[in-house]
Design an enzyme around this catalytic site. Structure first.
Site, PDB file in Angstrom:
ATOM      1  N   ASP A 116     -10.120 -27.434 -22.401  1.00  0.00           N
ATOM      2  CA  ASP A 116     -10.165 -27.534 -20.941  1.00  0.00           C
ATOM      3  C   ASP A 116     -10.324 -28.975 -20.479  1.00  0.00           C
ATOM      4  O   ASP A 116      -9.804 -29.370 -19.435  1.00  0.00           O
ATOM      5  CB  ASP A 116     -11.320 -26.689 -20.398  1.00  0.00           C
ATOM      6  N   GLY A 117     -11.068 -29.774 -21.254  1.00  0.00           N
ATOM      7  CA  GLY A 117     -11.278 -31.164 -20.872  1.00  0.00           C
ATOM      8  C   GLY A 117      -9.988 -31.962 -20.806  1.00  0.00           C
ATOM      9  O   GLY A 117      -9.898 -32.948 -20.057  1.00  0.00           O
ATOM     10  N   ASN A 196     -12.871 -29.689 -11.146  1.00  0.00           N
ATOM     11  CA  ASN A 196     -13.934 -28.698 -11.334  1.00  0.00           C
ATOM     12  C   ASN A 196     -15.069 -28.853 -10.331  1.00  0.00           C
ATOM     13  O   ASN A 196     -15.297 -27.981  -9.511  1.00  0.00           O
ATOM     14  CB  ASN A 196     -14.495 -28.782 -12.759  1.00  0.00           C
ATOM     15  N   THR A 237     -16.430 -21.347 -12.720  1.00  0.00           N
ATOM     16  CA  THR A 237     -16.732 -20.788 -14.042  1.00  0.00           C
ATOM     17  C   THR A 237     -17.205 -21.863 -15.012  1.00  0.00           C
ATOM     18  O   THR A 237     -17.273 -21.620 -16.219  1.00  0.00           O
ATOM     19  CB  THR A 237     -15.497 -20.078 -14.630  1.00  0.00           C
ATOM     20  N   ALA A 238     -17.544 -23.045 -14.490  1.00  0.00           N
ATOM     21  CA  ALA A 238     -18.020 -24.143 -15.339  1.00  0.00           C
ATOM     22  C   ALA A 238     -19.512 -24.371 -15.080  1.00  0.00           C
ATOM     23  O   ALA A 238     -20.315 -23.436 -15.162  1.00  0.00           O
ATOM     24  CB  ALA A 238     -17.178 -25.396 -15.076  1.00  0.00           C
ATOM     25  N   TYR A 239     -19.894 -25.594 -14.744  1.00  0.00           N
ATOM     26  CA  TYR A 239     -21.297 -25.945 -14.549  1.00  0.00           C
ATOM     27  C   TYR A 239     -21.951 -25.070 -13.482  1.00  0.00           C
ATOM     28  O   TYR A 239     -23.102 -24.629 -13.609  1.00  0.00           O
ATOM     29  CB  TYR A 239     -21.380 -27.428 -14.171  1.00  0.00           C
ATOM     30  N   LEU A 241     -21.388 -22.003 -12.652  1.00  0.00           N
ATOM     31  CA  LEU A 241     -21.723 -20.677 -13.180  1.00  0.00           C
ATOM     32  C   LEU A 241     -23.008 -20.737 -14.000  1.00  0.00           C
ATOM     33  O   LEU A 241     -23.868 -19.855 -13.894  1.00  0.00           O
ATOM     34  CB  LEU A 241     -20.570 -20.151 -14.021  1.00  0.00           C
ATOM     35  N   SER A 242     -23.163 -21.776 -14.819  1.00  0.00           N
ATOM     36  CA  SER A 242     -24.377 -21.922 -15.631  1.00  0.00           C
ATOM     37  C   SER A 242     -25.613 -22.096 -14.765  1.00  0.00           C
ATOM     38  O   SER A 242     -26.719 -21.715 -15.168  1.00  0.00           O
ATOM     39  CB  SER A 242     -24.237 -23.120 -16.575  1.00  0.00           C
TER      40      SER A 242
END
Length: 370
Positions: A116-117, A196, A237-239, A241-242
Protein backbone atom coordinates in the site's frame (compact mmCIF):
# COMPACT_ATOMS: atom_id res chain seq x y z
CA UNK A 1 -9.89 31.20 -5.91
CA UNK A 2 -12.13 32.69 -3.21
CA UNK A 3 -14.04 30.54 -0.73
CA UNK A 4 -17.42 30.80 -2.51
CA UNK A 5 -15.96 29.94 -5.91
CA UNK A 6 -14.00 27.06 -4.42
CA UNK A 7 -17.10 25.58 -2.76
CA UNK A 8 -19.01 25.79 -6.04
CA UNK A 9 -16.19 23.97 -7.81
CA UNK A 10 -16.10 21.31 -5.11
CA UNK A 11 -19.84 20.73 -5.30
CA UNK A 12 -19.61 20.28 -9.05
CA UNK A 13 -16.59 18.02 -8.70
CA UNK A 14 -17.86 15.93 -5.78
CA UNK A 15 -21.57 15.91 -6.49
CA UNK A 16 -23.45 12.87 -5.28
CA UNK A 17 -25.02 12.51 -8.73
CA UNK A 18 -23.56 9.45 -10.43
CA UNK A 19 -22.63 9.47 -14.08
CA UNK A 20 -20.23 7.77 -16.47
CA UNK A 21 -16.85 9.32 -17.12
CA UNK A 22 -14.51 8.03 -19.81
CA UNK A 23 -10.76 7.97 -19.44
CA UNK A 24 -8.70 7.74 -22.62
CA UNK A 25 -5.56 5.64 -22.77
CA UNK A 26 -3.65 6.20 -26.01
CA UNK A 27 -4.22 3.38 -28.45
CA UNK A 28 -7.14 1.95 -26.51
CA UNK A 29 -10.65 1.49 -27.81
CA UNK A 30 -13.34 3.10 -25.64
CA UNK A 31 -11.66 4.50 -22.58
CA UNK A 32 -11.92 3.76 -18.87
CA UNK A 33 -15.42 3.79 -17.44
CA UNK A 34 -16.21 5.17 -14.00
CA UNK A 35 -19.51 5.60 -12.20
CA UNK A 36 -17.92 7.65 -9.41
CA UNK A 37 -18.57 11.41 -9.32
CA UNK A 38 -15.66 12.50 -11.47
CA UNK A 39 -13.52 15.64 -11.43
CA UNK A 40 -12.42 17.40 -14.60
CA UNK A 41 -10.81 14.46 -16.44
CA UNK A 42 -7.16 13.79 -17.16
CA UNK A 43 -7.54 12.99 -20.83
CA UNK A 44 -5.08 11.86 -23.48
CA UNK A 45 -5.47 11.64 -27.23
CA UNK A 46 -4.71 8.57 -29.31
CA UNK A 47 -2.41 10.65 -31.50
CA UNK A 48 -0.15 11.54 -28.57
CA UNK A 49 2.74 9.39 -27.40
CA UNK A 50 1.75 6.74 -24.89
CA UNK A 51 3.62 6.70 -21.60
CA UNK A 52 3.76 4.50 -18.51
CA UNK A 53 5.46 5.29 -15.20
CA UNK A 54 6.62 2.32 -13.10
CA UNK A 55 6.75 2.95 -9.34
CA UNK A 56 8.08 0.12 -7.21
CA UNK A 57 9.19 -0.73 -3.70
CA UNK A 58 12.84 -1.35 -2.89
CA UNK A 59 14.48 -3.41 -5.60
CA UNK A 60 14.71 -6.83 -4.03
CA UNK A 61 15.29 -9.74 -6.39
CA UNK A 62 11.56 -10.59 -6.75
CA UNK A 63 10.86 -6.97 -7.66
CA UNK A 64 13.76 -6.88 -10.15
CA UNK A 65 12.56 -10.10 -11.80
CA UNK A 66 8.98 -8.79 -11.99
CA UNK A 67 10.06 -5.49 -13.56
CA UNK A 68 12.11 -7.40 -16.14
CA UNK A 69 9.05 -9.51 -16.99
CA UNK A 70 6.94 -6.36 -17.23
CA UNK A 71 9.38 -4.70 -19.59
CA UNK A 72 9.66 -7.79 -21.79
CA UNK A 73 5.88 -8.00 -22.01
CA UNK A 74 5.51 -4.29 -22.81
CA UNK A 75 8.19 -4.40 -25.52
CA UNK A 76 6.55 -7.44 -27.12
CA UNK A 77 2.88 -6.44 -26.98
CA UNK A 78 2.99 -2.62 -26.72
CA UNK A 79 6.16 -1.60 -28.56
CA UNK A 80 5.10 2.03 -29.03
CA UNK A 81 4.69 2.70 -25.31
CA UNK A 82 7.30 4.88 -23.63
CA UNK A 83 8.26 3.46 -20.24
CA UNK A 84 9.48 5.73 -17.45
CA UNK A 85 10.86 5.13 -13.98
CA UNK A 86 11.35 7.70 -11.25
CA UNK A 87 14.87 8.95 -10.68
CA UNK A 88 16.21 6.48 -8.11
CA UNK A 89 19.09 4.08 -7.73
CA UNK A 90 19.18 0.98 -9.91
CA UNK A 91 17.03 2.28 -12.74
CA UNK A 92 15.66 -0.69 -14.73
CA UNK A 93 17.10 -1.36 -18.16
CA UNK A 94 15.69 0.30 -21.27
CA UNK A 95 13.55 2.88 -19.48
CA UNK A 96 13.54 6.66 -19.39
CA UNK A 97 14.11 8.63 -16.19
CA UNK A 98 11.08 10.59 -14.97
CA UNK A 99 11.25 13.50 -12.53
CA UNK A 100 8.13 15.10 -11.01
CA UNK A 101 7.49 18.83 -11.02
CA UNK A 102 7.43 21.53 -13.65
CA UNK A 103 8.42 20.27 -17.05
CA UNK A 104 7.80 16.60 -16.19
CA UNK A 105 6.96 14.27 -19.05
CA UNK A 106 3.25 13.58 -19.36
CA UNK A 107 2.26 10.20 -17.93
CA UNK A 108 -0.82 8.31 -19.15
CA UNK A 109 -0.72 5.33 -16.78
CA UNK A 110 1.04 4.62 -13.49
CA UNK A 111 1.93 1.02 -12.59
CA UNK A 112 2.85 0.31 -8.97
CA UNK A 113 4.64 -2.79 -7.67
CA UNK A 114 4.72 -3.19 -3.90
CA UNK A 115 2.51 -2.71 -0.88
CA UNK A 116 0.00 0.00 0.00
CA UNK A 117 2.88 2.37 0.73
CA UNK A 118 3.91 2.22 -2.92
CA UNK A 119 0.57 3.70 -3.98
CA UNK A 120 0.91 6.43 -1.36
CA UNK A 121 4.34 7.22 -2.76
CA UNK A 122 2.95 7.32 -6.30
CA UNK A 123 0.33 9.78 -5.10
CA UNK A 124 3.04 12.03 -3.66
CA UNK A 125 4.70 12.27 -7.09
CA UNK A 126 1.67 14.16 -8.45
CA UNK A 127 1.27 17.02 -6.00
CA UNK A 128 -0.18 19.45 -8.53
CA UNK A 129 -2.94 18.82 -11.04
CA UNK A 130 -4.67 15.63 -12.15
CA UNK A 131 -3.29 12.16 -11.46
CA UNK A 132 -3.10 9.51 -14.21
CA UNK A 133 -4.96 6.20 -13.73
CA UNK A 134 -3.09 3.90 -11.34
CA UNK A 135 -2.78 0.15 -11.95
CA UNK A 136 -1.55 -1.49 -8.73
CA UNK A 137 0.01 -4.91 -8.23
CA UNK A 138 0.58 -6.58 -4.88
CA UNK A 139 4.14 -7.36 -3.85
CA UNK A 140 4.04 -6.15 -0.27
CA UNK A 141 2.15 -6.31 3.02
CA UNK A 142 -1.61 -6.02 3.67
CA UNK A 143 -2.64 -4.93 0.18
CA UNK A 144 -5.90 -3.15 0.97
CA UNK A 145 -5.27 -0.76 -1.94
CA UNK A 146 -3.86 -3.39 -4.27
CA UNK A 147 -6.48 -4.76 -6.67
CA UNK A 148 -4.28 -7.09 -8.72
CA UNK A 149 -1.88 -9.92 -7.99
CA UNK A 150 1.38 -9.51 -9.83
CA UNK A 151 0.84 -12.79 -11.70
CA UNK A 152 -2.15 -11.20 -13.45
CA UNK A 153 -0.22 -8.33 -15.02
CA UNK A 154 -0.67 -9.42 -18.65
CA UNK A 155 -4.42 -9.81 -18.26
CA UNK A 156 -4.70 -6.51 -16.41
CA UNK A 157 -2.72 -4.62 -19.05
CA UNK A 158 -4.83 -6.16 -21.79
CA UNK A 159 -7.97 -4.98 -20.01
CA UNK A 160 -6.56 -1.46 -19.76
CA UNK A 161 -5.45 -1.13 -23.37
CA UNK A 162 -8.68 -2.64 -24.69
CA UNK A 163 -10.64 0.01 -22.81
CA UNK A 164 -12.37 -2.44 -20.45
CA UNK A 165 -10.90 -1.13 -17.22
CA UNK A 166 -13.01 0.73 -14.69
CA UNK A 167 -11.67 3.20 -12.15
CA UNK A 168 -12.61 4.19 -8.63
CA UNK A 169 -11.74 7.80 -7.83
CA UNK A 170 -10.09 7.84 -4.43
CA UNK A 171 -10.34 11.23 -2.80
CA UNK A 172 -7.21 13.11 -1.67
CA UNK A 173 -6.67 15.86 0.89
CA UNK A 174 -5.12 19.25 0.25
CA UNK A 175 -3.14 20.49 3.29
CA UNK A 176 -1.83 24.03 3.92
CA UNK A 177 0.41 24.87 6.89
CA UNK A 178 0.15 28.34 8.43
CA UNK A 179 2.13 30.27 11.03
CA UNK A 180 0.66 32.40 13.84
CA UNK A 181 -0.02 35.25 11.42
CA UNK A 182 -1.69 33.06 8.82
CA UNK A 183 1.25 32.99 6.43
CA UNK A 184 2.08 29.81 4.55
CA UNK A 185 4.85 27.84 6.24
CA UNK A 186 5.77 25.88 3.13
CA UNK A 187 8.64 26.81 0.86
CA UNK A 188 6.42 26.25 -2.15
CA UNK A 189 3.08 27.86 -2.86
CA UNK A 190 1.26 24.59 -3.53
CA UNK A 191 -0.59 22.65 -0.86
CA UNK A 192 0.46 19.13 0.10
CA UNK A 193 -1.64 16.36 -1.43
CA UNK A 194 -2.46 13.41 0.83
CA UNK A 195 -4.20 10.14 -0.04
CA UNK A 196 -4.77 8.57 3.41
CA UNK A 197 -4.54 11.03 6.26
CA UNK A 198 -2.84 13.94 7.96
CA UNK A 199 -2.16 13.24 11.65
CA UNK A 200 -1.12 15.62 14.41
CA UNK A 201 0.47 13.81 17.35
CA UNK A 202 2.56 14.48 20.45
CA UNK A 203 5.44 12.39 19.17
CA UNK A 204 8.08 11.70 21.83
CA UNK A 205 6.69 14.30 24.23
CA UNK A 206 5.20 12.95 27.50
CA UNK A 207 2.56 15.69 27.45
CA UNK A 208 -0.78 15.73 25.68
CA UNK A 209 -1.41 18.14 22.83
CA UNK A 210 -4.00 20.88 23.10
CA UNK A 211 -5.44 21.44 19.63
CA UNK A 212 -8.25 23.80 18.62
CA UNK A 213 -10.35 22.31 15.83
CA UNK A 214 -12.28 24.58 13.47
CA UNK A 215 -14.79 23.51 10.82
CA UNK A 216 -15.51 26.09 8.10
CA UNK A 217 -13.87 28.70 10.39
CA UNK A 218 -16.21 27.88 13.27
CA UNK A 219 -14.64 26.66 16.49
CA UNK A 220 -15.63 23.03 17.01
CA UNK A 221 -13.74 22.01 20.13
CA UNK A 222 -10.52 22.19 22.08
CA UNK A 223 -9.03 18.71 21.94
CA UNK A 224 -6.70 17.54 24.69
CA UNK A 225 -5.36 14.24 23.43
CA UNK A 226 -2.43 12.39 21.94
CA UNK A 227 -3.45 13.96 18.65
CA UNK A 228 -6.03 14.25 15.88
CA UNK A 229 -6.39 12.56 12.49
CA UNK A 230 -8.12 13.93 9.40
CA UNK A 231 -8.53 11.14 6.88
CA UNK A 232 -10.10 10.43 3.53
CA UNK A 233 -12.56 7.53 3.07
CA UNK A 234 -9.60 5.54 1.69
CA UNK A 235 -7.61 6.39 4.82
CA UNK A 236 -10.49 5.39 7.08
CA UNK A 237 -9.11 1.82 7.06
CA UNK A 238 -5.60 2.96 8.03
CA UNK A 239 -4.46 4.96 11.08
CA UNK A 240 -7.96 6.34 11.68
CA UNK A 241 -9.40 2.84 12.01
CA UNK A 242 -6.74 1.89 14.58
CA UNK A 243 -7.70 4.99 16.58
CA UNK A 244 -11.37 3.98 16.62
CA UNK A 245 -12.64 5.82 13.55
CA UNK A 246 -15.43 4.60 11.26
CA UNK A 247 -14.97 2.57 8.08
CA UNK A 248 -16.11 4.72 5.13
CA UNK A 249 -16.67 3.46 1.60
CA UNK A 250 -14.05 5.00 -0.73
CA UNK A 251 -16.62 6.17 -3.27
CA UNK A 252 -18.03 8.65 -0.73
CA UNK A 253 -16.76 12.23 -0.54
CA UNK A 254 -16.10 12.99 3.11
CA UNK A 255 -13.57 14.12 5.71
CA UNK A 256 -13.18 11.97 8.83
CA UNK A 257 -11.96 13.59 12.07
CA UNK A 258 -10.72 11.03 14.59
CA UNK A 259 -9.16 11.75 18.02
CA UNK A 260 -6.13 9.78 19.22
CA UNK A 261 -6.59 8.77 22.88
CA UNK A 262 -8.63 11.84 23.90
CA UNK A 263 -8.85 12.87 27.54
CA UNK A 264 -12.62 13.20 27.18
CA UNK A 265 -14.75 10.07 26.86
CA UNK A 266 -17.37 12.06 24.91
CA UNK A 267 -14.99 13.00 22.08
CA UNK A 268 -16.18 10.73 19.29
CA UNK A 269 -15.10 10.58 15.62
CA UNK A 270 -16.95 12.87 13.22
CA UNK A 271 -17.64 12.71 9.49
CA UNK A 272 -17.96 15.95 7.49
CA UNK A 273 -18.96 16.63 3.88
CA UNK A 274 -16.14 17.06 1.42
CA UNK A 275 -17.05 20.73 0.92
CA UNK A 276 -15.92 21.46 4.50
CA UNK A 277 -12.50 22.72 5.55
CA UNK A 278 -10.96 21.61 8.84
CA UNK A 279 -8.32 23.71 10.59
CA UNK A 280 -6.29 22.23 13.43
CA UNK A 281 -4.42 24.89 15.44
CA UNK A 282 -1.97 24.10 18.22
CA UNK A 283 -3.38 25.85 21.27
CA UNK A 284 -1.41 28.56 23.01
CA UNK A 285 -1.69 26.54 26.23
CA UNK A 286 -0.40 23.35 24.66
CA UNK A 287 2.50 21.92 26.66
CA UNK A 288 4.01 20.27 23.60
CA UNK A 289 4.41 20.97 19.89
CA UNK A 290 2.65 18.62 17.48
CA UNK A 291 4.44 16.42 15.02
CA UNK A 292 2.70 16.13 11.66
CA UNK A 293 2.72 13.00 9.55
CA UNK A 294 1.05 12.69 6.16
CA UNK A 295 0.45 9.22 4.77
CA UNK A 296 2.85 7.88 7.38
CA UNK A 297 5.71 10.25 6.50
CA UNK A 298 6.90 12.89 8.96
CA UNK A 299 6.68 16.36 7.44
CA UNK A 300 6.34 19.23 9.91
CA UNK A 301 6.47 20.21 13.56
CA UNK A 302 3.79 22.71 14.55
CA UNK A 303 4.38 24.95 17.57
CA UNK A 304 1.68 26.73 19.59
CA UNK A 305 -0.21 29.15 17.36
CA UNK A 306 0.63 27.31 14.13
CA UNK A 307 -1.98 25.35 12.21
CA UNK A 308 -2.86 23.12 9.28
CA UNK A 309 -5.96 23.55 7.13
CA UNK A 310 -7.28 20.44 5.40
CA UNK A 311 -9.70 20.37 2.46
CA UNK A 312 -10.79 17.92 -0.18
CA UNK A 313 -8.40 18.05 -3.13
CA UNK A 314 -9.81 18.78 -6.56
CA UNK A 315 -7.57 16.01 -7.92
CA UNK A 316 -8.44 12.50 -6.61
CA UNK A 317 -6.60 9.36 -7.70
CA UNK A 318 -8.28 7.13 -10.31
CA UNK A 319 -7.47 3.57 -9.20
CA UNK A 320 -8.21 0.73 -11.62
CA UNK A 321 -10.53 -1.88 -10.14
CA UNK A 322 -9.81 -5.57 -9.79
CA UNK A 323 -13.33 -6.30 -10.99
CA UNK A 324 -12.32 -4.82 -14.37
CA UNK A 325 -10.80 -8.17 -15.32
CA UNK A 326 -13.24 -10.46 -13.52
CA UNK A 327 -14.40 -13.51 -15.41
CA UNK A 328 -18.06 -13.00 -16.40
CA UNK A 329 -18.57 -16.76 -16.05
CA UNK A 330 -18.20 -16.38 -12.31
CA UNK A 331 -21.32 -14.21 -12.09
CA UNK A 332 -23.66 -17.17 -12.35
CA UNK A 333 -21.75 -18.94 -9.60
CA UNK A 334 -22.27 -16.13 -7.12
CA UNK A 335 -18.56 -15.48 -6.77
CA UNK A 336 -18.73 -11.71 -6.96
CA UNK A 337 -19.79 -9.09 -9.42
CA UNK A 338 -18.61 -9.11 -13.01
CA UNK A 339 -16.50 -6.60 -14.89
CA UNK A 340 -17.28 -2.97 -14.09
CA UNK A 341 -18.81 -3.68 -10.69
CA UNK A 342 -17.03 -1.86 -7.89
CA UNK A 343 -17.11 -4.73 -5.42
CA UNK A 344 -13.42 -4.73 -4.50
CA UNK A 345 -14.01 -2.89 -1.22
CA UNK A 346 -16.56 -5.42 0.06
CA UNK A 347 -14.16 -8.27 -0.66
CA UNK A 348 -11.31 -6.48 1.06
CA UNK A 349 -13.07 -5.66 4.33
CA UNK A 350 -14.12 -9.29 4.56
CA UNK A 351 -10.89 -10.95 3.43
CA UNK A 352 -8.30 -8.51 4.79
CA UNK A 353 -10.01 -6.92 7.78
CA UNK A 354 -12.05 -10.02 8.67
CA UNK A 355 -15.04 -7.73 9.15
CA UNK A 356 -17.43 -9.05 11.84
CA UNK A 357 -15.68 -12.43 11.87
CA UNK A 358 -16.74 -14.31 14.98
CA UNK A 359 -14.62 -16.78 16.92
CA UNK A 360 -16.80 -19.62 15.66
CA UNK A 361 -16.51 -18.63 12.00
CA UNK A 362 -12.73 -18.38 12.32
CA UNK A 363 -12.61 -21.86 13.84
CA UNK A 364 -14.73 -23.24 11.01
CA UNK A 365 -12.46 -21.51 8.49
CA UNK A 366 -9.39 -23.18 9.99
CA UNK A 367 -11.18 -26.54 10.02
CA UNK A 368 -12.16 -26.18 6.35
CA UNK A 369 -8.51 -25.72 5.39
CA UNK A 370 -7.38 -28.94 7.06
Amino acid sequence: MNLIARNIALRRCLSTHRFTRRWAIPGSSPAFFSTFPAPPPHRTNAEQAKSILIVNKLRTKPVIDTIDSFLDHLRTHYPNVRVFHEDRRDIPRDVEVWRPGDGAEKIDLVITLGGDGTILHASSLFKVGAVPPVLSFSMGTLGFLLPFHVDDFSKALESVFQGKATVLYRMRLSCAFLDKDGNNLGKEGEDWQVMNEVALHRGSSPHLNTIDAYVDRQHLTEAVSDGLIVSTPTGSTAYSLSAGGPIVHPSLSALVLTPICPRSLSFRPLVFPASSSITLRIGDRSRAPAGVSMDGQASHVLNPGESVTVRASLHPIPCINRSSISDPANDSQGEGAGPGKEDDWVRDINNLLQYNATFRSKALLRHSRM
